[in-house]
Scaffold this active site. Structure first.
Site, PDB file in Angstrom:
ATOM      1  N   HIS A  85       0.827  -1.211   0.000  1.00  0.00           N
ATOM      2  CA  HIS A  85       0.000   0.000   0.000  1.00  0.00           C
ATOM      3  C   HIS A  85       0.862   1.262   0.000  1.00  0.00           C
ATOM      4  CE1 HIS A  85      -3.382  -2.596   1.989  1.00  0.00           C
ATOM      5  NE2 HIS A  85      -3.133  -2.931   0.734  1.00  0.00           N
ATOM      6  N   HIS A 242      -9.404  -1.962  -5.034  1.00  0.00           N
ATOM      7  CA  HIS A 242      -8.325  -2.284  -4.107  1.00  0.00           C
ATOM      8  C   HIS A 242      -7.327  -3.249  -4.740  1.00  0.00           C
ATOM      9  CE1 HIS A 242      -6.072  -2.677  -0.438  1.00  0.00           C
ATOM     10  NE2 HIS A 242      -6.002  -3.971  -0.721  1.00  0.00           N
ATOM     11  N   ASP A 246      -3.302  -2.705  -5.085  1.00  0.00           N
ATOM     12  CA  ASP A 246      -2.258  -3.688  -4.780  1.00  0.00           C
ATOM     13  C   ASP A 246      -1.317  -3.881  -5.970  1.00  0.00           C
ATOM     14  OD1 ASP A 246      -3.012  -4.257  -2.172  1.00  0.00           O
ATOM     15  OD2 ASP A 246      -4.167  -6.038  -2.693  1.00  0.00           O
ATOM     16  N   HIS A 269      -0.969 -10.811  -5.224  1.00  0.00           N
ATOM     17  CA  HIS A 269       0.438 -10.435  -5.050  1.00  0.00           C
ATOM     18  C   HIS A 269       1.384 -11.447  -5.694  1.00  0.00           C
ATOM     19  CE1 HIS A 269      -0.910  -7.328  -2.374  1.00  0.00           C
ATOM     20  NE2 HIS A 269      -1.431  -8.185  -1.529  1.00  0.00           N
TER      21      HIS A 269
END
Length: 299
Positions: A85, A242, A246, A269
């Protein structure tokens, strides 16, 4: 990651400090972002570790675990979790060089978005530096797949992103966002969107030693077809926004803004880092450029 008219690197004017709880460890941690000279890149320092090298320069190869967050490690085995973030805020606000001091194993989750990190950097102020900004220009498509998930970087004359998610939960369902990654768009549509999770997963995560600091204060929590947070969502399609946040942070481990288009489907991720490593392993697919023509505005 707006491409600025002066095409120069950027750091902050003054140190900025914030504290909060790590989402996985549940430990309180203090973070200080400090200005850094041109060519430094983003470097994290574990100030609680003094018996060996505690500096962790960010790079694609430094990412060692990306299951539920992005974790980096240096050659001395010093690790730091949940950098994504803050990295997204650095990327979108054009911060090329900074030293981030952290007195624990994980960055604070704050409200679960990049909003508080953006406020922190805004308070610090920004300063252009004499070194020309490097950009990573995508020349050929690089694509990675993992089951039904996939992600790609494609040639484009500016930084664009398309993200799609698909969850069986009626609260989320299928969501798509397609946008130009620049500072105004990030501030308006991306930075305040929070991480999310499902109530039934929390107990299992905590048994695994994770999510100990997670709460309705720093995540959107879904239980069946209901959002448990009293205030509901901050904006429509907050979930996919969101995931895009990321991805912006995950890609900034490359160390420079992108001139290219990212497309992700159900990516997280781990897949984002797999894409970073695939790009680095394909030198013919990209090049560094230090100056680019003024890019077209988003239409």
């Amino acid at each position: 990651m707006s491409v600025r008219n002066d095409h120069h690197e950027r750091t902050i004017v003054a140190p900025a400090i914030i504290a909060g709880v790590g989402v996985h460890t549940g430990r309180r941690v203090r973070l200080a972002v400090r200005p850094a000279p041109s060519g430094t890149g983003i470097v994290f320092v574990r100030t609680d570790i003094t018996d060996r090298d505690n500096r962790i320069p960010v790079s694609g190869e430094a990412v060692v675990d990306a299951r539920l967050n992005t974790m980096i490690e240096n050659g001395a085995g010093v690790r730091l979790s949940t950098i994504e973030h803050l990295m997204a805020a650095f990327a979108a606000l054009g911060v090329s060089n900074a030293v981030v001091e952290v007195d624990g194993p994980e960055l604070p989750i704050l409200d679960g978005s990049a909003l508080e990190f953006v406020k922190l950097l805004d308070r610090a102020g920004f300063r252009p530096q004499p070194t020309p900004q490097r950009y990573i220009e995508i020349l050929e498509t690089v694509h990675v797949v993992e089951g039904d998930k996939h992600a790609a970087l494609l040639p484009c004359d500016r930084y664009e992103m398309r993200f799609e998610i698909d969850f069986p939960s009626a609260v989320i369902g299928n969501q798509v966002i397609d946008f130009v990654v620049d500072e105004p768009t990030f501030r308006k549509e991306i930075m305040a969107c929070r991480t999310f999770g499902f109530a039934h997963e929390v107990e299992a995560l905590r048994k695994a030693g994770l999510a100990r600091g997670g709460s309705l204060e720093n995540a959107v929590v879904i239980d069946g077809d209901e959002i448990l947070n009293p205030g509901g969502l901050r904006m429509e399609r907050e979930f996919v926004r969101h995931k895009a946040l990321d991805a912006i942070g995950d890609l900034y481990v490359l160390g420079a803004p992108l001139l290219g288009r990212y497309e992700g489907y159900k990516a997280g991720h781990a897949l984002n880092n797999k894409l970073v490593r695939a790009l680095l392993a394909a030198p013919h697919a990209w090049r560094e450029v230090t100056r680019v023509p003024e890019l077209a505005r988003a239409g």
